[in-house]
Design a protein around this motif. Structure first.
Motif, short mmCIF file in Angstrom:
data_model
loop_
_atom_site.label_atom_id
_atom_site.label_comp_id
_atom_site.label_asym_id
_atom_site.label_seq_id
_atom_site.Cartn_x
_atom_site.Cartn_y
_atom_site.Cartn_z
N GLU A 36 0.82 -1.21 0.00
CA GLU A 36 0.00 0.00 0.00
C GLU A 36 0.86 1.26 0.00
N SER A 37 1.95 1.22 0.72
CA SER A 37 2.82 2.40 0.81
C SER A 37 3.93 2.39 -0.23
N TYR A 38 4.05 1.28 -0.98
CA TYR A 38 5.12 1.13 -1.97
C TYR A 38 6.49 1.32 -1.33
N ILE A 39 6.66 0.68 -0.18
CA ILE A 39 7.93 0.75 0.54
C ILE A 39 8.50 -0.66 0.68
N GLY A 45 19.73 -7.15 11.51
CA GLY A 45 19.94 -6.79 12.90
C GLY A 45 19.02 -5.63 13.28
N ASP A 46 19.61 -4.58 13.83
CA ASP A 46 18.84 -3.39 14.20
C ASP A 46 18.78 -2.37 13.07
N GLN A 47 19.42 -2.68 11.97
CA GLN A 47 19.49 -1.73 10.86
C GLN A 47 18.38 -2.00 9.84
N ILE A 48 17.76 -0.92 9.36
CA ILE A 48 16.73 -1.01 8.33
C ILE A 48 17.22 -0.26 7.10
N ASN A 49 17.37 -1.00 6.00
CA ASN A 49 17.82 -0.39 4.75
C ASN A 49 16.65 -0.29 3.78
N HIS A 50 16.35 0.92 3.33
CA HIS A 50 15.27 1.14 2.38
C HIS A 50 15.78 0.89 0.96
N ILE A 51 14.95 0.25 0.15
CA ILE A 51 15.29 -0.02 -1.25
C ILE A 51 14.58 1.00 -2.12
N ASP A 52 15.35 1.81 -2.80
CA ASP A 52 14.80 2.89 -3.63
C ASP A 52 14.48 2.34 -5.01
N LYS A 65 20.19 -3.28 -6.30
CA LYS A 65 19.64 -2.55 -5.16
C LYS A 65 19.45 -3.47 -3.96
N LEU A 66 19.02 -4.70 -4.20
CA LEU A 66 18.88 -5.66 -3.11
C LEU A 66 20.24 -5.99 -2.50
N THR A 67 21.24 -6.15 -3.35
CA THR A 67 22.59 -6.42 -2.87
C THR A 67 23.10 -5.28 -2.00
N ALA A 68 22.88 -4.06 -2.45
CA ALA A 68 23.32 -2.89 -1.69
C ALA A 68 22.61 -2.80 -0.34
N ALA A 69 21.37 -3.33 -0.27
CA ALA A 69 20.60 -3.29 0.97
C ALA A 69 20.93 -4.45 1.89
N GLY A 70 21.74 -5.40 1.42
CA GLY A 70 22.15 -6.51 2.28
C GLY A 70 21.61 -7.87 1.89
#
Length: 228
Positions: A139-142, A148-155, A205-210
């Motif tokens: 719904e939010s297209y996010i 871990g405790d880190q959240i990486n957004h995929i642009d 982009k997925l690779t860059a996000a982990g």
């Protein structure tokens, strides 16, 4: 109980595509190819949601919607090629719960139906799609990756997001380029290399996000989204 979706659409090919995608997402379905049959099936089947075309034989979509609202509050998603603001306002004022303009992505339509049911009855499942560390909010297209405790957004671009969401709904399934094009690039005359290009950018982009090995090509078949 599994929700029942009534598809009222006179274009058989569109009705079949919507039917297939809804069933894939766990819905029961029924189809009508004109407005009168749609009203008859609504009365007999008591569906949980109606997907309603406007340009229908016998009784058009506006007439069907008015009658549905006279009968009760069954959620209705209007589907039409009419894209003027006045048409959208008419749909909402007549009582539609949402409105989508043709040509559309079947994936988007199903996501809108699920959102309608969440708002109106709570029957749809949790909106978040999760595959390992990947989390997608249709719904939010996010799209995010949690490490871990880190959240990486995929642009992502809109097309990349559609591909990622589509594949995430069925992790480990191999999708052909044609399936991805039909589901996620509905308004384009997409070639295989177009799909390959979107997948390549999404993989980076997925690779860059982990998530380095999330998207995998299967030689001679297509692509899959891996899950551990």
């Amino acid at each position: 109980m599994t929700p029942l979706a009534l598809i009222v659409e006179d274009e058989v090919a569109i009705a079949e595509i919507l039917d297939r995608y809804l069933v894939r997402e766990g819905f029961r379905t029924a189809r009508a190819y004109d407005g009168q049959v749609g009203l008859d099936l609504h009365a007999s089947l008591k569906p949980d949601v109606v997907l309603l075309d406007v340009m229908l034989p016998r009784i058009n979509g506006w007439g069907v919607l008015s009658e549905l609202r006279r009968r009760g509050d069954t959620p209705v998603l209007i589907m039409t090629a009419l894209d003027q603001d006045v048409d959208k306002l008419q749909a909402l004022r007549t009582g539609a719960d949402d409105y989508v303009v043709k040509p559309f992505s079947a994936v988007e339509v199903v996501a809108r139906v699920q959102a309608i049911l969440r708002r109106t009855s709570g029957m749809a499942p949790d909106r978040l799609i999760r595959v390992d560390a990947l989390e997608i909010d249709p719904e939010s297209y996010i799209a995010t990756v949690r490490t871990g405790d880190q959240i990486n957004h995929i642009d992502t671009t809109l097309t990349e997001f559609r591909i990622l969401e589509f594949m995430a709904r069925h992790p480990m399934r191999v999708f052909s380029r044609g399936e991805l094009a039909d589901a996620c690039l509905p308004n384009e005359d997409a070639l295989d290399r177009t799909v390959d290009s979107h997948i390549s950018k999404l993989r980076r982009k997925l690779t860059a996000a982990g998530m380095e090995k999330a998207l995998k090509g299967v030689r001679g078949v297509g692509y899959r989204l891996n899950a551990r």
